[in-house]
Design an enzyme around this catalytic site. Structure first.
Site, mmCIF file in Angstrom:
data_model
loop_
_atom_site.group_PDB
_atom_site.id
_atom_site.type_symbol
_atom_site.label_atom_id
_atom_site.label_comp_id
_atom_site.label_asym_id
_atom_site.label_seq_id
_atom_site.Cartn_x
_atom_site.Cartn_y
_atom_site.Cartn_z
ATOM 1 N N ASP A 22 28.647 23.736 8.506
ATOM 2 C CA ASP A 22 29.909 23.349 7.867
ATOM 3 C C ASP A 22 30.973 24.461 7.970
ATOM 4 O O ASP A 22 31.928 24.488 7.208
ATOM 5 C CB ASP A 22 29.670 22.968 6.395
ATOM 6 C CG ASP A 22 29.018 24.091 5.621
ATOM 7 O OD1 ASP A 22 28.625 25.100 6.249
ATOM 8 O OD2 ASP A 22 28.889 23.972 4.386
ATOM 9 N N HIS A 32 35.799 35.530 34.732
ATOM 10 C CA HIS A 32 35.917 35.365 33.284
ATOM 11 C C HIS A 32 34.708 35.977 32.576
ATOM 12 O O HIS A 32 34.070 35.338 31.748
ATOM 13 C CB HIS A 32 36.087 33.884 32.920
ATOM 14 C CG HIS A 32 37.424 33.343 33.347
ATOM 15 N ND1 HIS A 32 37.709 32.010 33.434
ATOM 16 C CD2 HIS A 32 38.560 33.971 33.713
ATOM 17 C CE1 HIS A 32 38.955 31.845 33.845
ATOM 18 N NE2 HIS A 32 39.490 33.014 34.024
ATOM 19 N N ASP A 66 41.195 42.595 31.077
ATOM 20 C CA ASP A 66 42.137 41.465 31.098
ATOM 21 C C ASP A 66 42.215 40.984 29.656
ATOM 22 O O ASP A 66 41.277 40.351 29.152
ATOM 23 C CB ASP A 66 41.603 40.370 32.037
ATOM 24 C CG ASP A 66 42.559 39.191 32.164
ATOM 25 O OD1 ASP A 66 43.520 39.096 31.358
ATOM 26 O OD2 ASP A 66 42.328 38.351 33.052
ATOM 27 N N ASP A 117 49.364 38.262 28.632
ATOM 28 C CA ASP A 117 48.201 38.121 29.526
ATOM 29 C C ASP A 117 48.270 39.226 30.584
ATOM 30 O O ASP A 117 48.923 39.060 31.613
ATOM 31 C CB ASP A 117 48.224 36.726 30.174
ATOM 32 C CG ASP A 117 47.023 36.481 31.074
ATOM 33 O OD1 ASP A 117 46.118 37.338 31.122
ATOM 34 O OD2 ASP A 117 47.000 35.424 31.743
ATOM 35 N N HIS A 151 41.098 32.868 43.551
ATOM 36 C CA HIS A 151 41.984 32.211 42.578
ATOM 37 C C HIS A 151 43.435 32.314 43.028
ATOM 38 O O HIS A 151 43.752 33.034 43.975
ATOM 39 C CB HIS A 151 41.792 32.807 41.172
ATOM 40 C CG HIS A 151 42.085 34.277 41.032
ATOM 41 N ND1 HIS A 151 43.366 34.776 40.978
ATOM 42 C CD2 HIS A 151 41.253 35.357 40.922
ATOM 43 C CE1 HIS A 151 43.311 36.092 40.813
ATOM 44 N NE2 HIS A 151 42.046 36.474 40.799
ATOM 45 N N HIS A 195 50.124 31.966 37.023
ATOM 46 C CA HIS A 195 50.263 30.706 36.280
ATOM 47 C C HIS A 195 51.415 30.853 35.298
ATOM 48 O O HIS A 195 51.838 31.972 34.987
ATOM 49 C CB HIS A 195 48.957 30.372 35.535
ATOM 50 C CG HIS A 195 48.422 31.507 34.700
ATOM 51 N ND1 HIS A 195 48.884 31.780 33.431
ATOM 52 C CD2 HIS A 195 47.494 32.471 34.955
ATOM 53 C CE1 HIS A 195 48.252 32.836 32.945
ATOM 54 N NE2 HIS A 195 47.398 33.297 33.862
ATOM 55 N N HIS A 230 47.533 29.537 29.907
ATOM 56 C CA HIS A 230 47.798 28.803 31.155
ATOM 57 C C HIS A 230 48.773 27.711 30.720
ATOM 58 O O HIS A 230 48.369 26.627 30.322
ATOM 59 C CB HIS A 230 46.516 28.225 31.749
ATOM 60 C CG HIS A 230 45.574 29.308 32.214
ATOM 61 N ND1 HIS A 230 44.299 29.071 32.620
ATOM 62 C CD2 HIS A 230 45.743 30.645 32.330
ATOM 63 C CE1 HIS A 230 43.716 30.223 32.967
ATOM 64 N NE2 HIS A 230 44.584 31.182 32.794
ATOM 65 N N GLU A 283 49.043 38.028 39.434
ATOM 66 C CA GLU A 283 47.745 38.659 39.230
ATOM 67 C C GLU A 283 46.807 38.567 40.432
ATOM 68 O O GLU A 283 45.748 37.956 40.361
ATOM 69 C CB GLU A 283 47.063 38.074 38.000
ATOM 70 C CG GLU A 283 47.048 36.541 37.919
ATOM 71 C CD GLU A 283 46.313 36.049 36.676
ATOM 72 O OE1 GLU A 283 45.192 36.500 36.435
ATOM 73 O OE2 GLU A 283 46.859 35.190 35.960
ATOM 74 N N GLU A 310 47.530 42.471 36.742
ATOM 75 C CA GLU A 310 48.263 41.285 36.261
ATOM 76 C C GLU A 310 49.444 41.692 35.391
ATOM 77 O O GLU A 310 49.280 42.395 34.396
ATOM 78 C CB GLU A 310 47.315 40.391 35.445
ATOM 79 C CG GLU A 310 48.007 39.199 34.798
ATOM 80 C CD GLU A 310 47.040 38.260 34.082
ATOM 81 O OE1 GLU A 310 46.002 38.734 33.591
ATOM 82 O OE2 GLU A 310 47.342 37.057 34.010
HETATM 83 N N1 GLY Z 1 43.126 35.873 31.338
HETATM 84 C C1 GLY Z 1 43.167 34.654 31.993
HETATM 85 C C2 GLY Z 1 44.029 34.712 33.157
HETATM 86 O O1 GLY Z 1 44.431 35.782 33.582
HETATM 87 O O2 GLY Z 1 44.408 33.710 33.700
HETATM 88 MN MN MN Z 2 44.611 37.535 32.449
HETATM 89 MN MN MN Z 3 46.500 35.225 33.793
#
Ligand code: GLY
Ligand code: MN
Ligand code: MN
Length: 439
Positions: A37, A241, A258, A269, A348, A352, A359, A383, A413
């Site tokens: 709970d 991640h 990160d 970010d 990647h 973004h 994101h 990044e 980044e």
């Molecule tokens: N920390 C997630 C990214 O850089 O997209």
């Molecule tokens: Mn990031």
């Molecule tokens: Mn990012």
């Protein structure tokens, strides 16, 4: 610092102008059970928050521009002193009107009775069929009922339309106040990164570094991490991640951090990678220089009017040429890019949108094959990275990767705001040049 009530009102007005004789309905986020709970800390739905600033669960916002009296209606949890003793303060019906500027506020238990009057005269319902399946059913059943009555009335909503394309294109362009909120979130993120870098030594555990970062977030008024903080030493940095953050940092290793702070739901970010002892190995330095060059060149191309993908294409081009020069890829640059033979090293995209969601919402393409053009007010991350996993498998015809390169993972980044004349990097407060991060 906070977004003012008037700005929420302006956002609603803009949306209402676009939906004309429709009615838009937004549902708050649900509470989420952690175990038994016990609930996770409540996090409001970003669309709901963007339009209302209201930060409680069990709420519904209705925008009915065509209604005679009530254009903005809120359904909220009523005051309940016993429940509030357990789960915290509720704004309640009376105060919600005063604090959030609604024309009419009802207790949420009157939703079924009161909502139809705001829909029945609309020509369409703007509602995102989303994660709340029960609420989806409620909306669909209203609609079916109204459609059944359509022949007799000759009026009523003839479609359910997703409001996201309209709303998310609004969210994509940040207002002056939003930029202030983002500067604050990013500013705290910068402090946290610098604190972590000054703190860390060989022998520390990754979680100790995480604690320094998250201490800075909270002690400067942030809500906490914008996403699970990544503190990745050595080969852990090859896991995009990696959030376990449980390993002890060894001699001669790089540390990839990160981490970003959430402030009033706006997010930073930032990623930095640096040698913990202050000294790069030759291989680490070669890869770092390459990622840095890709990032700097990529940032330069963030300009209003440029296609969204250009900064990614530039990063890929620099990274691939560098990997060829280092003997880690072989063949023709264009062919490697076209056939994506670089993907074992770089899997990647280069960035973004960033905002109320890390994101963030908003389209990347405007129709098949056409990238969105950057506009003043857009905020994005840049990044690039290279990840040479210990288990990296070269593609057919590509060189084997010698041991000395394996286990190097580097990402850099920054958060870049598109201005009328170019861009502003909001994250310059965290050093990334080689002479700033090494001895
Ligand atoms: N920390 C997630 C990214 O850089 O997209
Ligand atoms: Mn990031
Ligand atoms: Mn990012």
């Amino acid at each position: 610092m906070n977004i003012k009530l008037a700005e929420y009102g302006q956002r609603r007005e803009r949306l209402m102008k676009k939906i004309g004789t429709g009615t838009a309905i937004f549902r708050s986020a649900p509470t989420v059970i952690m175990h038994n709970d016990v609930e996770y800390v409540f996090r409001q739905d970003s669309d709901f928050f963007y339009l209302t600033g209201f930060n409680e669960p069990e709420a519904v916002a209705v925008l009915a521009p065509h209604h005679e009296e009530h254009h903005f209606v809120l359904f909220v949890q009523p005051k309940d002193s016993e429940k509030e003793t357990w789960t915290g303060y509720r704004c309640g019906v009376d105060k919600a009107k005063e604090f959030y500027g609604a024309d009419k506020v009802y207790p949420i238990n009157e939703l079924h009775e009161k909502l139809p009057q705001y829909i029945e005269k609309a020509n369409r319902i703007y509602y995102h069929l989303g994660r709340d399946k029960n609420f989806n059913k409620v909306i669909l059943s209203y609609w079916q009922r109204l459609m059944a009555a359509y022949p007799k009335r000759g009026a009523g909503p003839v479609a359910i339309e997703d409001p996201n394309p309209i709303l998310h294109s609004m969210r994509q362009v940040k207002s002056i106040t939003e930029l202030e909120m983002l500067r604050k979130a990013i500013g705290i993120s910068v402090i946290a990164h610098n604190r972590a870098r000054e703190f860390v030594q060989v022998g520390h555990y990754e979680y100790e570094v995480q604690a320094e970062i998250e201490h800075a977030f909270l002690s400067h008024g942030g809500i906490g991490p914008a996403y699970p903080s990544i503190v990745a030493s050595g080969a852990n940095a090859c896991i995009l991640h990696y959030i376990e953050n449980c390993r002890q940092i060894q001699e001669n290793e790089l540390l990839l951090i990160d981490a970003g702070c959430s402030y009033g739901y706006y997010n930073g970010d930032i990623t930095r990678t640096f040698p913990v002892s202050g000294k790069f190995t030759g291989e680490q330095k070669a890869i770092y220089e390459l990622v840095l060059e890709a990032q700097l060149r990529s940032i330069k191309s963030v300009q209003p009017g440029k296609s969204y993908n250009e900064f990614h294409d530039i990063a890929v081009c620099v990274l691939v040429q560098g990997l060829i020069d280092l003997g880690l890829l072989k063949g023709d640059l264009e062919e490697i890019i076209k056939e994506e033979k670089y993907k074992p090293f770089y899997m990647h995209k280069t960035g973004h949108w960033l905002g109320l969601d890390v994101h963030d919402v908003g389209v990347y393409k405007q129709g098949e094959g056409t990238w969105k053009l950057l506009e003043p007010g857009h905020l994005l991350t840049v990044e690039p990275g290279i990840y040479i996993s210990p288990n990296i498998k070269p593609l057919k015809g590509q060189p084997e990767i010698p041991e000395r390169w394996r286990g190097i993972g580097i990402r850099i980044e920054d958060n870049v705001f598109v201005t009328k004349t170019g861009h502003e990097v909001l994250t310059t407060g965290v050093p990334k040049m080689i002479d700033e991060i090494s001895l």
